[in-house]
Design a protein around this motif. Sequence first.
Motif, PDB file in Angstrom:
ATOM      1  N   HIS A 152       0.777  -1.108   0.413  1.00 52.29           N
ATOM      2  CA  HIS A 152       0.046   0.206  -0.152  1.00 52.29           C
ATOM      3  C   HIS A 152       0.789   1.255  -0.041  1.00 52.29           C
ATOM      4  N   GLY A 153       2.503   0.836  -0.059  1.00 49.81           N
ATOM      5  CA  GLY A 153       2.959   2.303   0.009  1.00 49.81           C
ATOM      6  C   GLY A 153       2.820   3.269  -0.897  1.00 49.81           C
ATOM      7  N   GLY A 154       2.169   4.126  -0.914  1.00 51.98           N
ATOM      8  CA  GLY A 154       2.018   5.466  -2.445  1.00 51.98           C
ATOM      9  C   GLY A 154       1.045   5.402  -2.963  1.00 51.98           C
ATOM     10  N   SER A 155       0.103   4.643  -2.351  1.00 52.31           N
ATOM     11  CA  SER A 155      -1.946   4.176  -2.937  1.00 52.31           C
ATOM     12  C   SER A 155      -1.943   5.060  -1.905  1.00 52.31           C
ATOM     13  N   LEU A 156      -2.604   6.083  -3.204  1.00 56.36           N
ATOM     14  CA  LEU A 156      -3.715   7.422  -3.254  1.00 56.36           C
ATOM     15  C   LEU A 156      -5.537   6.964  -3.400  1.00 56.36           C
ATOM     16  N   GLN A 157      -6.704   7.055  -3.125  1.00 57.45           N
ATOM     17  CA  GLN A 157      -7.484   6.639  -3.165  1.00 57.45           C
ATOM     18  C   GLN A 157      -8.649   7.965  -3.114  1.00 57.45           C
ATOM     19  N   LEU A 158      -9.303   8.010  -4.267  1.00 56.62           N
ATOM     20  CA  LEU A 158     -10.341   9.370  -4.073  1.00 56.62           C
ATOM     21  C   LEU A 158     -11.102   8.505  -2.758  1.00 56.62           C
ATOM     22  N   MET A 159     -11.776   9.156  -2.216  1.00 56.34           N
ATOM     23  CA  MET A 159     -13.226   8.310  -1.781  1.00 56.34           C
ATOM     24  C   MET A 159     -14.560   8.524  -0.934  1.00 56.34           C
ATOM     25  N   TYR A 160     -15.492   8.367  -0.612  1.00 54.58           N
ATOM     26  CA  TYR A 160     -16.643   9.205  -0.129  1.00 54.58           C
ATOM     27  C   TYR A 160     -16.473   8.291   1.155  1.00 54.58           C
ATOM     28  N   GLU A 161     -17.106   8.915   2.406  1.00 55.58           N
ATOM     29  CA  GLU A 161     -17.484   7.717   3.456  1.00 55.58           C
ATOM     30  C   GLU A 161     -18.719   9.138   4.425  1.00 55.58           C
ATOM     31  N   GLU A 162     -19.141   8.320   5.335  1.00 56.60           N
ATOM     32  CA  GLU A 162     -20.704   9.019   5.626  1.00 56.60           C
ATOM     33  C   GLU A 162     -20.410   8.737   7.023  1.00 56.60           C
ATOM     34  N   LEU A 163     -19.996   9.219   8.248  1.00 54.96           N
ATOM     35  CA  LEU A 163     -19.593   9.701  10.255  1.00 54.96           C
ATOM     36  C   LEU A 163     -21.195   9.752  11.028  1.00 54.96           C
ATOM     37  N   GLN A 164     -21.311   8.288  11.499  1.00 57.19           N
ATOM     38  CA  GLN A 164     -22.747   9.123  13.061  1.00 57.19           C
ATOM     39  C   GLN A 164     -22.210   9.413  13.746  1.00 57.19           C
ATOM     40  N   VAL A 165     -23.383   9.609  14.968  1.00 57.09           N
ATOM     41  CA  VAL A 165     -23.415   9.355  16.417  1.00 57.09           C
ATOM     42  C   VAL A 165     -24.542   8.361  16.802  1.00 57.09           C
ATOM     43  N   LEU A 166     -23.945   7.215  17.495  1.00 56.89           N
ATOM     44  CA  LEU A 166     -25.533   6.673  17.457  1.00 56.89           C
ATOM     45  C   LEU A 166     -26.901   7.613  18.335  1.00 56.89           C
ATOM     46  N   SER A 167     -27.653   8.236  17.465  1.00 53.21           N
ATOM     47  CA  SER A 167     -28.488   8.574  17.416  1.00 53.21           C
ATOM     48  C   SER A 167     -29.415   9.406  16.739  1.00 53.21           C
ATOM     49  N   PRO A 168     -30.766   9.429  16.308  1.00 55.93           N
ATOM     50  CA  PRO A 168     -31.281  10.148  14.760  1.00 55.93           C
ATOM     51  C   PRO A 168     -31.159  11.194  15.214  1.00 55.93           C
ATOM     52  N   LEU A 169     -30.592  12.661  16.437  1.00 54.06           N
ATOM     53  CA  LEU A 169     -30.693  13.691  16.726  1.00 54.06           C
ATOM     54  C   LEU A 169     -29.122  13.919  16.371  1.00 54.06           C
ATOM     55  N   VAL A 170     -28.764  13.708  15.864  1.00 54.74           N
ATOM     56  CA  VAL A 170     -27.223  14.184  15.767  1.00 54.74           C
ATOM     57  C   VAL A 170     -27.320  13.871  14.117  1.00 54.74           C
ATOM     58  N   SER A 171     -26.721  14.915  12.806  1.00 57.75           N
ATOM     59  CA  SER A 171     -26.791  14.719  11.471  1.00 57.75           C
ATOM     60  C   SER A 171     -25.951  14.405  11.230  1.00 57.75           C
ATOM     61  N   THR A 172     -25.600  13.095   9.938  1.00 56.73           N
ATOM     62  CA  THR A 172     -24.590  12.293   9.748  1.00 56.73           C
ATOM     63  C   THR A 172     -23.187  13.390   9.077  1.00 56.73           C
ATOM     64  N   ARG A 173     -21.932  13.358   8.945  1.00 59.39           N
ATOM     65  CA  ARG A 173     -21.547  14.336   8.232  1.00 59.39           C
ATOM     66  C   ARG A 173     -21.406  13.075   7.056  1.00 59.39           C
ATOM     67  N   GLU A 174     -20.612  13.935   6.358  1.00 57.10           N
ATOM     68  CA  GLU A 174     -20.373  13.530   4.855  1.00 57.10           C
ATOM     69  C   GLU A 174     -19.272  14.245   4.730  1.00 57.10           C
ATOM     70  N   PHE A 175     -17.776  12.742   3.625  1.00 56.72           N
ATOM     71  CA  PHE A 175     -17.086  13.803   3.386  1.00 56.72           C
ATOM     72  C   PHE A 175     -16.694  13.309   1.651  1.00 56.72           C
ATOM     73  N   TYR A 176     -15.863  14.246   1.055  1.00 57.56           N
ATOM     74  CA  TYR A 176     -15.374  13.041   0.106  1.00 57.56           C
ATOM     75  C   TYR A 176     -14.006  13.592   0.171  1.00 57.56           C
ATOM     76  N   PHE A 177     -12.985  12.371  -0.077  1.00 59.74           N
ATOM     77  CA  PHE A 177     -11.476  13.238   0.307  1.00 59.74           C
ATOM     78  C   PHE A 177     -10.705  12.088  -0.104  1.00 59.74           C
ATOM     79  N   LEU A 178      -9.830  12.089   0.144  1.00 58.18           N
ATOM     80  CA  LEU A 178      -8.284  11.434  -0.498  1.00 58.18           C
ATOM     81  C   LEU A 178      -7.411  11.112   0.789  1.00 58.18           C
TER      82      LEU A 178
END
Length: 718
Positions: A328-354
């Motif tokens: 994996h040395g030198g590996s570069l990817q464009l990725m998407y992720e969605e993160l949460q706190v375990l409650s429907p009261l908190v909005s998820t966070r979305e990232f498009y990132f390298l």
Amino acid sequence: MEFGSGSPGDRHHHHDGSSDSQRRKKRYHRHTANQIQRLESMFKECPHPDEKQRLQLSRELGLAPRQIKFWFQNRRTQMKAQHERADNCALRAENDKIRCENIAIREALKNVICPSCGGPPMNDDCYFDEQKLRLENAQLKEELDRVSSIAAKYIGRPISQLPPVQPIHISSLDLSMGTFASQGLGGPSLDLDLLPGSSSSSMPNVPPFQPPCLSDMDKSLMSDIASNAMEEMIRLLQTNEPLWMKGADGRDVLDLDSYERMFPKANSHLKNPNVHVEASRDSGVVIMNGLTLVDMFMDPNKWMELFSTIVTMARTIEVISSGMMGGHGGSLQLMYEELQVLSPLVSTREFYFLRYCQQIEQGLWAIVDVSYDFTQDNQFAPQFRSHRLPSGVFIQDMPNGYSKVTWIEHVEIEDKTPVHRLYRNIIYSGIAFGAQRWLTTLQRMCERIACLLVTGNSTRDLGGVIPSPEGKRSMMKLAQRMVTNFCASISSSAGHRWTTLSGSGMNEVGVRVTVHKSSDPGQPNGVVLSAATTIWLPIPPQTVFNFFKDEKKRPQWDVLSNGNAVQEVAHIANGSHPGNCISVLRAFNSSQNNMLILQESCVDSSGSLVVYCPVDLPAINIAMSGEDPSYIPLLPSGFTISPDGQADQDGGGASTSTSSRVMGGGSGSGGSLITVAFQILVSSLPSAKLNMESVTTVNSLIGNTVQHIKAALNCPSS
């Protein structure tokens, strides 16, 4: 020992002319999960197989052609009954719709006024409106008669003779969540889409935006951004004061003035007053070698599995560079992720990132994540509310096969909607999405994986019930899928739009509900209703976790157990903390003798979970025998517990290492945020309508559970 080896459930009845004594001598066998899966998939393609198809199936599955024939007959009868129930509901809904429209129009006519003078309208208009009403009514009645006559032919009796549907009472609920569907809930039915903001289909498992093909110039720009981010992260990891200061609770907190002097940014997002920064750093030892960790970080599916309590979705959109020499040395990817706190009261966070991985030296890796901003003319650009500044990990191999991991989280978040009052402390302090939560989750999951790989069979853990290491691994995989499903069910992502039920009366947050159509092989087919609420209790999180974890106290909160005692019949340790374990529980309930409860509890310094699911005895036997458990349907419910961010400053101080900290800081005087969540199969027909009585029932179920929890923990009910 195998549970229920002589269980009579789901026996195959013989329709031949054999005598009673011959029948008694025959041993009855359930079809295996694989046989049922193959029969179900054939039934979807062809509900009426001919003799040739039946013979082929019998050869494939090792069943007699007669068994195949009767299975298809029984399945067709079952489907016909389900369709009859669905048609009945549809007709009632149509009738109710006409009645409601008539009432609404009558009320509107009473209050109608002339727009020019404000007085009553001219008689001509009244006559016209009434005529229009009569015409519409006649058309609706014709439509209803037409549908009724078709249904009457199909069902075999006039619609007017259909029996009234009895409502269900909360006290009669069985242990099995599936009983909601089988008991046929009454009341008028509504389209799924009529529940405001609900999604009527299962959540799409793809990122909301797939960028167009990237040019060589784009890829060159991405490589430059990733290299600069790597340099910045290495400096952040290696520098202490004045860049990193010790917070009151002993955690490393970034000094923003020092950061801006060291890394001046041309176009800072901070010009926006709604943007706030979260930056934290933590380090600890992990039971896994560095290369395996790097592999898990660079594979989005393994990444999601490792952090199933935080990451609701992760995808590699494009591999920019695949690394050197197969590593994996030198590996570069464009990725998407969605993160949460375990409650429907908190909005998820979305990232498009390298995500960029570099091997610094033998046994030392650095992985950096940095947001990639798409050009402003891109239609999706304004939606990005979360911006990741250079963040990531150092992974240093240790001689004993462990790794030392140093983690940095550094993000700018734009609050489009205000953070819910209950969660402000843990969001703004960095507890909710900070480095400590990532690292403690990684430590807990690596301990779990180490337990999964141990081949020795410890009878102290398993009680002699689970016969083999394969059975243990199968049970652990089943429990992991249950936890992942539960975390996804309380996500506030775009695929789960929650509706708050008014008039719950138990707290100001109210119960939030959402529905989706489930067709995954590991979930029951049909319409699933998820419901959740979050409450605050003035009790330390560890005390709350111990309460839910103790099976002897289960009758105090589990309204579905009807006060019956629960006994642990199998136990698998998942790590060094006794709270990290998988249990199989049996409820002493005469009506549900072949129903067990699979439960997993997880605990670390950032919070804890207790997730459980009713699983029938034959399915548990499949998992315990070491067979693939991925087709066992699960619909889990449970609790998430986190500190409220108000713990005293002594809890988890600077001298405490991450690996030894226990959730809640031990002596902390802060309270707990508890999310109570249930999932219920409303109907086993994916085309069914959502029944409002189901919503009322689950609202009542959560309300009663919350009251029981508060009473058991001596908390005020309001």
